[in-house]
Design a protein around this motif. Structure first.
Motif, PDB file in Angstrom:
ATOM      1  N   LEU A  64       0.703  -1.179   0.214  1.00  0.00           N
ATOM      2  CA  LEU A  64       0.035  -0.064  -0.001  1.00  0.00           C
ATOM      3  C   LEU A  64       0.891   1.061  -0.103  1.00  0.00           C
ATOM      4  O   LEU A  64       0.151   2.333  -0.354  1.00  0.00           O
ATOM      5  N   LYS A  65       2.005   1.257   0.428  1.00  0.00           N
ATOM      6  CA  LYS A  65       2.879   2.267   0.380  1.00  0.00           C
ATOM      7  C   LYS A  65       4.128   2.352  -0.538  1.00  0.00           C
ATOM      8  O   LYS A  65       4.175   3.487  -0.966  1.00  0.00           O
ATOM      9  N   PHE A  67       4.843   0.623  -3.527  1.00  0.00           N
ATOM     10  CA  PHE A  67       4.627   0.731  -4.985  1.00  0.00           C
ATOM     11  C   PHE A  67       3.794   2.282  -5.292  1.00  0.00           C
ATOM     12  O   PHE A  67       4.405   2.641  -6.286  1.00  0.00           O
ATOM     13  N   PRO A  68       2.822   2.643  -4.652  1.00  0.00           N
ATOM     14  CA  PRO A  68       2.165   3.822  -5.062  1.00  0.00           C
ATOM     15  C   PRO A  68       3.205   4.995  -5.150  1.00  0.00           C
ATOM     16  O   PRO A  68       3.118   6.246  -5.728  1.00  0.00           O
ATOM     17  N   SER A  69       4.179   5.114  -4.064  1.00  0.00           N
ATOM     18  CA  SER A  69       5.236   6.117  -4.123  1.00  0.00           C
ATOM     19  C   SER A  69       6.354   5.918  -4.895  1.00  0.00           C
ATOM     20  O   SER A  69       6.751   7.041  -5.346  1.00  0.00           O
ATOM     21  N   PRO A  72       3.946   4.783  -9.316  1.00  0.00           N
ATOM     22  CA  PRO A  72       2.619   5.214  -9.167  1.00  0.00           C
ATOM     23  C   PRO A  72       1.743   5.249 -10.825  1.00  0.00           C
ATOM     24  O   PRO A  72       0.696   4.868 -11.041  1.00  0.00           O
ATOM     25  N   GLN A  73       2.605   5.286 -11.740  1.00  0.00           N
ATOM     26  CA  GLN A  73       2.041   5.372 -12.997  1.00  0.00           C
ATOM     27  C   GLN A  73       1.937   3.819 -13.588  1.00  0.00           C
ATOM     28  O   GLN A  73       1.320   3.780 -14.926  1.00  0.00           O
ATOM     29  N   TYR A  74       2.477   2.941 -12.964  1.00  0.00           N
ATOM     30  CA  TYR A  74       2.104   1.455 -13.418  1.00  0.00           C
ATOM     31  C   TYR A  74       1.021   0.950 -12.908  1.00  0.00           C
ATOM     32  O   TYR A  74       0.724  -0.154 -13.156  1.00  0.00           O
ATOM     33  N   LYS A  75       0.242   1.550 -11.854  1.00  0.00           N
ATOM     34  CA  LYS A  75      -0.982   1.077 -11.267  1.00  0.00           C
ATOM     35  C   LYS A  75      -2.030   0.455 -12.240  1.00  0.00           C
ATOM     36  O   LYS A  75      -2.291   1.238 -13.264  1.00  0.00           O
ATOM     37  N   ASP A  76      -2.410  -0.826 -12.327  1.00  0.00           N
ATOM     38  CA  ASP A  76      -3.277  -1.368 -12.913  1.00  0.00           C
ATOM     39  C   ASP A  76      -2.954  -1.363 -14.424  1.00  0.00           C
ATOM     40  O   ASP A  76      -4.042  -1.116 -15.488  1.00  0.00           O
ATOM     41  N   THR A 148       3.356  -7.411  -6.588  1.00  0.00           N
ATOM     42  CA  THR A 148       3.555  -6.582  -7.909  1.00  0.00           C
ATOM     43  C   THR A 148       2.701  -6.942  -8.760  1.00  0.00           C
ATOM     44  O   THR A 148       2.210  -5.698  -9.374  1.00  0.00           O
ATOM     45  N   PHE A 151      -0.563  -5.126  -7.856  1.00  0.00           N
ATOM     46  CA  PHE A 151      -0.601  -3.860  -7.953  1.00  0.00           C
ATOM     47  C   PHE A 151      -0.692  -3.420  -9.638  1.00  0.00           C
ATOM     48  O   PHE A 151      -1.049  -2.337  -9.860  1.00  0.00           O
TER      49      PHE A 151
END
Length: 278
Positions: A64-65, A67-69, A72-76, A148, A151
């Protein structure tokens, strides 16, 4: 698909806990826990505490902390992948990775010390399904691969794989020989032939936990598969006998204290000659 998602949501939540409790109660009722001394209970329960409570908190923070930081551009970014392709990718990424991770811990001496805890139990049962040294659990590569891919957008397939794998691995460790009718009832033999070469069953996984190989049943230098036994078939580490070992654990087990088994190398064993005393 929404109904299936709801089912697997519950399975991964309270469902697996209920399965563990029901299986455990059945094993106790049938008197299948032998040699479950206090030291073994503490080893199982402390491993369960770390693996089911402490470690998930760490992983949640990571997922939760981190990968998004960082990315973030690769989420989903993989959310376009069809469900069944995602399911196939997760099965390979998760279980094949674990096959080789597990196998290396048997073939490399210094790695064996981190997996030895899982094999020191002189019994089989759902209580020792999570019985591992904390280093072995912490470095599970397939867990990080799965996080991974989740995410990146394969969360739904990951949910399904996790639920199915949880049921299979728990039941393969169980002391209840629920697969026995597959071998004794003639018309079920074709089903047995397919299943025992596809997923882990008590007969094949119990052989992996045997104390020795003298009886022609034990096979702790093989049968490494966790969810899929197919990897053992493909990599020629499979042994199928449709029988169960008489003895489980380690032939040279000095009954290391539970804290040394779970926390080695932070805490070493006080038993002279033990691998965990090194």
């Amino acid at each position: 698909m929404e109904t299936l998602k709801l089912i697997f949501d519950h399975l991964n939540g309270w469902g697996l806990t209920v399965i563990l409790l029901v299986t455990g109660l059945a094993e106790f009722s049938l008197g299948l826990y032998r040699n479950w001394k206090l030291n073994e209970k503490l080893t199982d329960l402390s491993s369960l505490l770390f693996g089911r409570l402490i470690f998930p908190v760490f992983l949640s923070y990571f997922a939760l902390k981190f990968f998004p930081s960082v990315i973030p551009q690769y989420k989903d970014v993989l959310s376009w992948v069809p469900f069944w392709w995602g399911f196939f990718i997760l099965c390979i990424a998760d279980d094949l990775t674990q096959y080789w991770y597990h196998r290396l811990h048997h073939e490399v001496e210094w790695l064996w010390r981190f997996h030895r805890t899982h094999h020191s139990a002189p019994y089989m049962g759902m209580a020792m399904a999570s019985r591992q040294n904390f280093i072995y659990t912490l470095l599970f590569p397939q867990i990080y691969v799965t996080i991974t891919l989740t995410f990146l957008g394969l969360g739904l397939p990951a949910l399904f794989v996790r639920g199915i794998k949880g049921v299979i691995t728990t039941m393969a460790h169980s002391s209840i020989k629920w697969d026995k009718p597959l071998y004794t009832i003639k018309w079920l033999h074709p089903v047995a032939w397919v299943l025992e070469r596809t997923i882990s069953l008590p007969a094949t996984h119990h052989a992996h936990h045997a104390a020795h190989e003298h009886d022609g049943i034990g096979h702790y230098h093989g049968n490494y598969g966790n969810m899929f036994f197919l990897w053992d078939v493909l990599f020629r580490t499979a042994k199928i006998t449709r029988k169960y070992p008489e003895e489980y654990g380690l032939e040279d087990y000095p009954e290391d204290p539970w804290y040394a088994q779970v926390l080695y190398p932070l805490i070493k064993s006080n038993k002279e000659g033990s691998d965990l005393a090194k």
